[in-house]
Write an enzyme that holds these catalytic residues in place. Sequence first.
Site, PDB file in Angstrom:
ATOM      1  N   GLU A  67       0.884  -1.169   0.000  1.00  0.00           N
ATOM      2  CA  GLU A  67       0.000   0.000   0.000  1.00  0.00           C
ATOM      3  C   GLU A  67       0.917   1.212   0.000  1.00  0.00           C
ATOM      4  O   GLU A  67       1.701   1.393   0.927  1.00  0.00           O
ATOM      5  CB  GLU A  67      -0.909  -0.039   1.231  1.00  0.00           C
ATOM      6  CG  GLU A  67      -2.028   0.969   1.186  1.00  0.00           C
ATOM      7  CD  GLU A  67      -1.689   2.218   1.961  1.00  0.00           C
ATOM      8  OE1 GLU A  67      -1.288   3.207   1.322  1.00  0.00           O
ATOM      9  OE2 GLU A  67      -1.818   2.206   3.190  1.00  0.00           O
ATOM     10  N   CYS A  99      -2.454   7.966   4.614  1.00  0.00           N
ATOM     11  CA  CYS A  99      -2.411   7.590   3.203  1.00  0.00           C
ATOM     12  C   CYS A  99      -3.667   8.045   2.472  1.00  0.00           C
ATOM     13  O   CYS A  99      -3.688   8.072   1.238  1.00  0.00           O
ATOM     14  CB  CYS A  99      -2.223   6.090   3.050  1.00  0.00           C
ATOM     15  SG  CYS A  99      -3.357   5.114   4.049  1.00  0.00           S
TER      16      CYS A  99
END
Length: 528
Positions: free
Chosen positions: A268, A305
């Site tokens: 990720e 994120c």
Amino acid sequence: MPTARIQGKQLIGAEGSATNAKTFVATNPGTGTPLDPPFHEANGEEVDRAMTLASESAEFFSNTSYETRAKLLEAIADGLMDAGQELLDRCHAETALPMNRLVGERARTVNQTRMFAEMIREGSWVEAKIDHGDADRTPAPKPDVRSMLISIGPVVVFGASNFPLAISVAGTDTTTAFAAGCPVVCKAHPAHPGTCEMIGNIIADAVKATGLPAGIFSLLQGQSHEVGHALVEHPATAAVAFTGSIAGGRALFDTANRRRNPIPVYAEMGSINPVFVLPGAIEERAEQIAQAFIGSLTMGVGQFCTNPGLILIPSGEQGDRLIQLIAANAAAAAPGTMLHAGIHDAFNKGVARIKETSGVQLLSQTEGPSDQACCTIAVTDVATLRRERSLMEEIFGPCSTIVRYENADEMVEVAQAIEGQLTATLHGSDSELSEHPSLIRSLETKVGRLIFNGFPTGIEVCHAMVHGGPYPATSDAHFTSIGPAAIKRFTRPLCFQDFPNDHLPPELQDANPRCIMRMVNGVYTRES
């Protein structure tokens, strides 16, 4: 849990190890003060020992009962709570994250671990499928075919910097790997190694209390890239989970694909999480949007994120009003200490790049100490964005660029130009959604989560959550790294053809002794 348990050693199975003389220390990002003790860098021999132990315990662990794995997860959750304030204090010292944030993150970590235990006990996660045979079928008999998900073997987990509890040593990657029956070797994050070691000890205690082989968990320390690449290259490694930068994730991905037998890397990585504001939304709730946008942007000093790094606002008086409100909220945003010096330096470089880009104007930048990150808002237009693609690169921190658009076609152009993202957000009225099908369709191809009238920070840990997206948001858009469905990363389907019923796993036997949901001849049922 006494601080004395932080020894600065590797935890290989149940044993401490410190064979490398090279050491490093954690630093309090708020004060710059080094923190004791020194941590020994893992060497090649320790990497091999940890992975060998994981490999030797993999078959046993994969065949343990779901109840045993559930008890392991519950023991980890209990241990995180029993660690009390001391764990939070060490985490705060290493990350400068506010104590209330850490209390909330620990609760999330404990709750998601218990959720995964419940999922394991219920059992339907194996996705059992049964297609009965038919010996009388012509022109050829139909075989009896059955399949289910099984564990893949040892998993290497890289702890994330921005979630030292929920996406680190005892985070989703580790606990879903355990749920699948996979041993874990965790690479501690060098910015919070003491926190990692304390949690590693909690997991080791849980493994022992559950009666499982010590080799199903190891924790290695290290600042160097060599430790991480050695773990990925080790022949016993079956999969890798990583949360971090595009450069870091891609490097591990490339290493994994150079192996003689390539393995999956579930990384990720980067995302700017664009926000598209339609005129109707500004008319209805401009003040609310401005406040929520800056709140989302500056949450955790922008170190998420899902941070909204790009926001599209229409040209004209309505858009002007929203921008004025955004500027006012940004000016009131307090600066904050970032997780470590490396992240802060990268943030400053990203802001400097934005300021130097032709066609971009600085709307607002709060003032603060040089060692803290300040909320920064820039403004540009679609023509500049088209020319300066660096504006679509992630700046990890409280910085976002406003892009003024003239019409719906320009919004679609931007949606088609961006790379893969974790999220995209639309602000508008219900009727406006019907007016922009092309925009929605374009965003559907680019993101893992599409949000309406909200903001992307704050992820609900639930069965339907998708925290993933096309590259470079992640290295594999087929999976989520948050929520129970994350377990699928550490499994593979296995098919049995014409096996006697008594020799099948219980999940595939006719009587369905686990009473799980299965697909039988194309129909979902819990019936035997």
